[in-house]
Design an enzyme around this catalytic site. Sequence first.
Site, mmCIF file in Angstrom:
data_model
loop_
_atom_site.group_PDB
_atom_site.id
_atom_site.type_symbol
_atom_site.label_atom_id
_atom_site.label_comp_id
_atom_site.label_asym_id
_atom_site.label_seq_id
_atom_site.Cartn_x
_atom_site.Cartn_y
_atom_site.Cartn_z
ATOM 1 N N ARG A 18 -32.944 53.548 57.547
ATOM 2 C CA ARG A 18 -31.944 54.092 58.246
ATOM 3 C C ARG A 18 -31.548 53.044 59.328
ATOM 4 O O ARG A 18 -30.287 52.798 59.687
ATOM 5 C CB ARG A 18 -32.020 55.487 58.941
ATOM 6 C CG ARG A 18 -30.550 55.834 59.605
ATOM 7 C CD ARG A 18 -30.288 57.344 59.789
ATOM 8 N NE ARG A 18 -31.757 58.202 59.894
ATOM 9 C CZ ARG A 18 -32.559 58.182 60.769
ATOM 10 N NH1 ARG A 18 -32.306 57.477 62.042
ATOM 11 N NH2 ARG A 18 -33.586 59.159 60.819
ATOM 12 N N TYR B 261 -3.978 54.761 55.423
ATOM 13 C CA TYR B 261 -4.559 55.120 54.427
ATOM 14 C C TYR B 261 -5.044 56.709 54.343
ATOM 15 O O TYR B 261 -4.947 57.177 55.446
ATOM 16 C CB TYR B 261 -6.113 54.586 54.278
ATOM 17 C CG TYR B 261 -6.994 54.881 53.064
ATOM 18 C CD1 TYR B 261 -6.742 54.546 51.846
ATOM 19 C CD2 TYR B 261 -8.143 55.792 53.321
ATOM 20 C CE1 TYR B 261 -7.337 55.042 50.754
ATOM 21 C CE2 TYR B 261 -8.768 56.317 52.416
ATOM 22 C CZ TYR B 261 -8.715 55.911 51.091
ATOM 23 O OH TYR B 261 -9.434 56.434 50.183
ATOM 24 N N ASP C 101 -7.865 47.602 60.407
ATOM 25 C CA ASP C 101 -8.432 47.831 59.170
ATOM 26 C C ASP C 101 -7.857 46.592 58.393
ATOM 27 O O ASP C 101 -6.729 46.538 57.989
ATOM 28 C CB ASP C 101 -7.561 49.157 58.587
ATOM 29 C CG ASP C 101 -8.316 49.444 57.210
ATOM 30 O OD1 ASP C 101 -8.651 48.541 56.357
ATOM 31 O OD2 ASP C 101 -8.510 50.764 56.693
ATOM 32 N N LYS D 218 -13.453 47.963 47.982
ATOM 33 C CA LYS D 218 -11.914 47.318 47.464
ATOM 34 C C LYS D 218 -12.367 45.754 47.024
ATOM 35 O O LYS D 218 -13.073 45.570 46.365
ATOM 36 C CB LYS D 218 -10.806 47.564 48.420
ATOM 37 C CG LYS D 218 -10.811 48.962 48.858
ATOM 38 C CD LYS D 218 -10.463 49.984 48.132
ATOM 39 C CE LYS D 218 -10.508 51.436 48.324
ATOM 40 N NZ LYS D 218 -9.586 51.705 49.692
HETATM 41 C C1 LIG Z 1 -10.112 52.946 50.401
HETATM 42 C C2 LIG Z 1 -9.633 52.734 51.933
HETATM 43 C C3 LIG Z 1 -10.266 53.432 53.133
HETATM 44 C C4 LIG Z 1 -11.401 54.258 52.860
HETATM 45 O O1 LIG Z 1 -12.622 53.483 52.365
HETATM 46 P P1 LIG Z 1 -13.660 54.292 51.338
HETATM 47 O O2 LIG Z 1 -14.564 53.316 50.825
HETATM 48 O O3 LIG Z 1 -12.985 54.849 50.088
HETATM 49 O O4 LIG Z 1 -14.425 55.126 52.023
HETATM 50 C C5 LIG Z 1 -9.926 53.024 54.418
HETATM 51 N N1 LIG Z 1 -8.800 52.159 54.498
HETATM 52 C C6 LIG Z 1 -8.007 51.394 53.396
HETATM 53 C C7 LIG Z 1 -7.060 50.610 53.823
HETATM 54 C C8 LIG Z 1 -8.726 51.727 52.211
HETATM 55 O O5 LIG Z 1 -7.959 51.182 51.159
#
Ligand SMILES: *Cc1c(COP(=O)(O)O)cnc(C)c1O
Length: 381
Positions: A49, A101, A173, A197
């Site tokens: 962890r 998101y 983000d 992603k």
């Molecule tokens: C998918 C996404 C998230 C969340 O991420 P997860 O890996 O699905 O928890 C946050 N911000 C954006 C812009 C995203 O496309």
Amino acid sequence: MKEWSKETILAHAGTCWDEKTGAVSMPVYQTATFSHPGLGKSTGYDYSRSGNPNRTALEEIMAVMDNGARALAFSSGMAAIDCFMKLFRPGDTLIVTEDPYGGTFRLLEKVYTPMGIKIIYVDTSSNNEVEKAFNPDVRAIFVETPTNPLLRIADIPGIARMAKKRGILTIVDNTFLPYWQHPLELGADIVIYSATKFLSGHNDVLAGIIVAADNTLVEKLYFYQNSTGAVLGPWDSWLIMRGLKTLPLRLERQEKNALEIAHWLTGHSKVTKVFYPGLPDHPGHALLKKQSGGFGAVISFEVDDPGIVPVILSRVKGFLFAESLGGVESLITFPAVQTHSDVDPEIRLRLGINDRLLRLSVGVEAVNDLTDDLAQAIDNA
Ligand SMILES: *Cc1c(COP(=O)(O)O)cnc(C)c1O
């Protein structure tokens, strides 16, 4: 030695960790705990962890990629966002992009707002709107750019300057533009990714990353990460690192495909609007060109009739009907129903997330196969 370019650093990610065997590919340290050489001695690893070599390797590469002090890897993008939210206390206010998101919106609205954190949602593609939103309780501004699904672009350096002047944090983000856009170099303090992603790139693993500009800040975030435990496991760290090796190649191809598809959509009689920042008439085109090395591979478009949406979704084959984005396989999403169902219907409509809007994540396939697929789906709908 002259410093390596980022492409070379990424291609070599994780090599030569195992001096014993010289394994080129990093071994997976599938272990929960590590034995100590003696009392008061540590190999640098104690318990997974707190740290695991596969996670370390990934974090080191991400810190280099974004020129940060240090990176942290989480079990999902939402876990990464949840971690930095722990920097704030009841009464603190955050300025947040008004069309974030869907999962971010849910976390802020349903988890942190009831705990006393205030959120002011703003159109962050307008510096004026951001400037107007500041009040003495604002502790941070959290920007998503490009936004999802309408791909509005925020001026990261401009926003970071406004925040710095007031001594508050800028958090970006950067899920849609890894490798292309470097928010920390543009003045941000924290950058977060859903590594699920583009960074993974293969639609096969869930992960999140935080990179922070300064050590004091990252120490605080690491404390929360280690205390709460949403860390990325060794295998998943290995998979993201494997994805990073081909990131520049994938992005180049995905962007090229996306630009071609965006142009193709623009000429289609049943398509009434195309949102892609790589198109010169996109309102954020010039700004994004200044602050990013690429335009991304996500396109949204509106069709003329909501009735044809279900037909398109059932007819596509090259585009898989699934939420998510960034992978080598192209996906098609219906944001109003899938990714943004938690957003209030009235707000959704005001933002333009209507029942005629579809979102594409463009992969690395042969682009003609993708346009042919859209043609057969839309023409026959
Ligand atoms: C998918 C996404 C998230 C969340 O991420 P997860 O890996 O699905 O928890 C946050 N911000 C954006 C812009 C995203 O496309």
